[in-house]
Structure formats: structure tokens, C-alpha cells
Design an enzyme around this catalytic site. Structure first.
Site, PDB file in Angstrom:
ATOM      1  N   GLN A  37       0.648  -1.312  -0.002  1.00  0.00           N
ATOM      2  CA  GLN A  37       0.013  -0.150   0.005  1.00  0.00           C
ATOM      3  C   GLN A  37       0.743   1.354   0.010  1.00  0.00           C
ATOM      4  OE1 GLN A  37      -3.207   0.426  -0.431  1.00  0.00           O
ATOM      5  NE2 GLN A  37      -3.586  -1.730  -0.231  1.00  0.00           N
ATOM      6  N   SER A  49       2.992  -5.070  -5.165  1.00  0.00           N
ATOM      7  CA  SER A  49       2.263  -5.639  -6.263  1.00  0.00           C
ATOM      8  C   SER A  49       1.999  -4.503  -7.402  1.00  0.00           C
ATOM      9  CB  SER A  49       0.754  -6.055  -5.737  1.00  0.00           C
ATOM     10  OG  SER A  49       0.138  -6.920  -6.822  1.00  0.00           O
ATOM     11  N   CYS A  58      -9.894  -8.968   0.600  1.00  0.00           N
ATOM     12  CA  CYS A  58      -9.721 -10.354   0.937  1.00  0.00           C
ATOM     13  C   CYS A  58     -10.374 -10.632   2.087  1.00  0.00           C
ATOM     14  CB  CYS A  58      -8.155 -10.520   1.192  1.00  0.00           C
ATOM     15  SG  CYS A  58      -7.039 -10.203  -0.272  1.00  0.00           S
TER      16      CYS A  58
END
Length: 368
Positions: A178, A199, A327
Site C-alpha cells: 500500500q 504488487s 480479501c
């Protein structure tokens, strides 16, 4: 549609799409094959992408391993080091507000005999470094503490944590998914920071590819999760997805080039959004993301008296948002629970997360 779920995933940047399409249309060779032009061209593109992704976090490109996601990167470091130290050391220190990929990996290795210690977190979601220092002992081989929280945006001081871990001679892993692209991260200069994960799809790149940056010592000792080939320095087997690497690399290049401007824009947008929400809901509006030290663009808040699921469904025709992590959509926020919020407060809480590339038109939809 106003898209306010960028902490879950971002829209792919058009320049990323164009680079990936060029690769898909022309470079179809296996980057790990030898001699023929298609393979050599693919290998060159992979190494260019590795270099671009490395520059974003200021690490040596030889330290960066491509994975399928930030989640795989977290699994790889936790399970891979546990297997390597099995029978020697078995203690890991973490927090209860980590991403699910960390928490579920920790729960898994507990079934194999690991000792997992969860540090308490403050009201803003950060740890007390002295608490960490007191918990590390000679049986500890890894500390895994996220940089920025995915629900409330608060940031731990990874420089201070790194110094503690360095002094105690334990590995320190930080999930930076993040924070990458939203704050300056210089991996090579943070003493004691052994590994980080991030990511592509959080920085306007493609889904299905992530990165794990590791120290030379970890590269020497870690047990690979995926065996079967020599790819990624022998640490992650499988045919390299060249087009995904190209997309990740381009997204990283764009994020680095625009980082300073994007941070300012996100801060401005966040302030504007908070002002609009406060005006729209009055004294029913309350911020949960209270930390002064947080990544820009994440706004976690309550609308008192309004259930978040009802609220999100009501606005779903105009606004895309979530209550928290993608998630963990089927359960209340364990992050807000850990930092002291009641079940009622949690049920009223929503997370909006912003992109520096979107035009929000002064968030006029809220007034409407």
C-alpha cells in the site's frame, strides 16, 4: 461511476496497456530459452522490467524476484524462511492487522510448530518499537510488520524497526503493497530491512504479478515455494510472464516519474473528500484513519447510524467502494477491531481510496 476502491485495485494506465499489447503481439518467445531472437528479446524485456521495478524502491535489480502477487510474495518469505529454519529457530513476530496473506501464512506455520507473537497496536494502527524490542529473543528468526495498513493507511516506522531487527540479528520483512508509489521507499538505505513485497495492480499495473525484494542473505537461505526450474535466480520456478513483467515495469516507471506530483494530488483530493463528506453527513461523520503519519489517498470513516453494507449498496449505482480489504469482504474489519473500535462502529465504517489519475469533479455526487 465514481471509483473509490483503489486500495483494492487500480485501473491499468493506458501507457501500461499499450506496452503490454506490443509485447503480446510481437514477443512470444520464452525468456529462459537460449539462442533464438524471440527468446533473447523476451529476456531483454524481462530485465528491463526488473530494472524499472527495482528503481521504484531503490534496490539492486538482482534483489528483485517476480511473483504472481503481493500475497505470493508474503507467503514465500514467511513459509520459505520457516522451512529453512525448521528445527533451529521457530519464532516469528508480527501484528494482528497485517494483510490476510500474512496472517493466514502465520496461522499455517503455527500448525507446523511455529511460535507466532502478535504485538499490540496503537489507536492509529502502529506498533510500539520498545514492545518489539522486548519480544525478540534468540529463538526469533523473522519479524514481519507491514509498512502501510491497507484499511486505514497508517504507516509504521520501518527505519526504526529495521534498526531494532539489525541489532537483534533477525530478518525483517515489510509488506509495502500500500505504500509503494505513494511514499518514497529506499530499500537499499534502510538498515535491517531484509525484504519487502509489493504488487503491480496497486500502482495502475496489471493483476497477476508482484515482487519480492530480498537481501543476499535471504537469497542464500530461503526455501523456494515453487520448484521446477531455474527462473528468478532459482527461487521461483515457472515460465516468466513476459507481458506481465513489461506491464509491471512500465507502471513502476510511471509511478516513479510522477511520484512527487501524485503524492501532492492525493493529499489534496483526500482533504477535499473529507471536507465534502463532513459537509454531507455533519456530526454523523467521523474519521477512523486518524494517523498523521499515513499514506495519502485512503479515507476510512464512519457514518453513525448507517450500516456500511446498506450504505455501500445504496450508493453502488454511482460509487464503487468497500468496507475494507477485498480479501476479507465476508467479515467485519479485524483491523478496526484490533485498534479498539466497537462492533457498532465497525459496522458503520467504510473505506474510500483515491487515484491521482482520476477526475472526481469535486465529488459532486455526494451533494447530489
Amino acid at each position: 461511476m465514481l471509483y473509490l476502491d483503489n486500495a483494492s485495485t487500480t485501473k491499468i494506465h493506458i501507457d501500461v496497456i499499450n506496452e503490454m499489447n506490443k509485447c503480446l503481439n510481437t514477443i512470444y518467445g520464452n525468456s529462459n530459452s537460449l539462442y533464438y531472437d524471440q527468446a533473447l528479446q523476451a529476456k531483454s524485456l524481462v530485465e528491463t522490467g526488473r530494472s524499472q521495478c527495482s528503481k521504484l524502491v531503490s534496490c539492486n535489480k538482482e534483489s528483485l524476484i517476480f511473483t504472481a502477487s503481493g500475497s505470493e510474495s508474503n507467503n514465500m518469505i514467511i513459509k520459505g524462511l520457516f522451512f529453512s529454519y525448521f528445527g533451529k529457530k521457530n519464532k516469528i513476530i508480527s501484528t494482528p492487522i497485517e494483510h490476510d496473506s500474512v496472517l493466514k501464512s502465520l496461522e499455517f506455520i503455527k500448525t507446523l510448530g511455529a511460535e507466532v507473537v502478535y504485538l499490540d497496536v496503537n489507536k492509529d494502527g502502529t506498533i510500539n518499537p520498545e514492545d518489539l524490542k522486548s519480544k525478540i529473543d534468540e529463538n526469533t528468526f523473522l519479524v514481519t510488520i507491514m509498512h502501510a495498513n491497507n484499511e486505514i493507511g497508517s504507516m509504521n516506522d520501518i527505519v526504526e524497526i529495521g534498526k531494532i531487527c539489525n541489532d537483534k540479528n533477525v530478518f525483517f520483512h515489510s509488506d509495502c503493497t500500500q505504500s509503494v508509489g505513494k511514499v518514497d521507499i529506499n530499500y537499499s538505505e534502510i538498515i535491517g530491512l531484509s525484504s519487502i513485497s509489493y504488487s503491480a495492480h496497486k500502482i495502475h499495473g496489471p493483476k497477476g504479478i508482484g515482487a519480492l525484494v530480498v537481501s543476499n542473505e535471504i537469497k542464500r537461505v530461503i526455501t523456494p515455494l515453487i520448484s521446477g526450474g531455474e527462473q528468478e535466480f532459482g527461487l521461483r520456478a515457472g515460465t516468466t510472464a513476459t507481458h506481465q513483467v513489461v506491464g509491471f515495469g512500465k507502471a513502476a516507471e510511471i509511478a516513479l516519474n510522477n511520484q512527487k506530483v501524485n503524492i501532492k494530488r492525493l493529499l489534496s483530493l483526500e482533504n477535499e473528500l473529507v471536507s465534502v463528506l463532513s459537509g454531507a453527513f455533519g456530526n454523523r461523520f467521523e474519521l477512523n484513519s486518524i494517523s498523521k503519519n499515513k499514506v495519502p489517498g485512503i479515507v476510512n470513516f464512519q457514518v453513525k447510524g448507517i450500516n456500511n453494507q446498506i450504505f455501500l449498496k445504496k450508493i453502488s449505482n454511482d460509487i464503487a467502494a468497500s468496507a475494507g480489504s477485498a480479501c476479507g469482504v465476508s467479515r467485519p474489519s479485524y483491523v478496526l477491531k484490533a485498534i479498539g473500535y466497537s462492533d457498532q462502529q465497525i459496522s458503520n465504517s467504510v473505506r474510500f481510496s483515491l487515484s491521482p489519475y482520476d477526475n472526481y469533479e469535486s465529488f459532486k455526487v455526494f451533494a447530489e
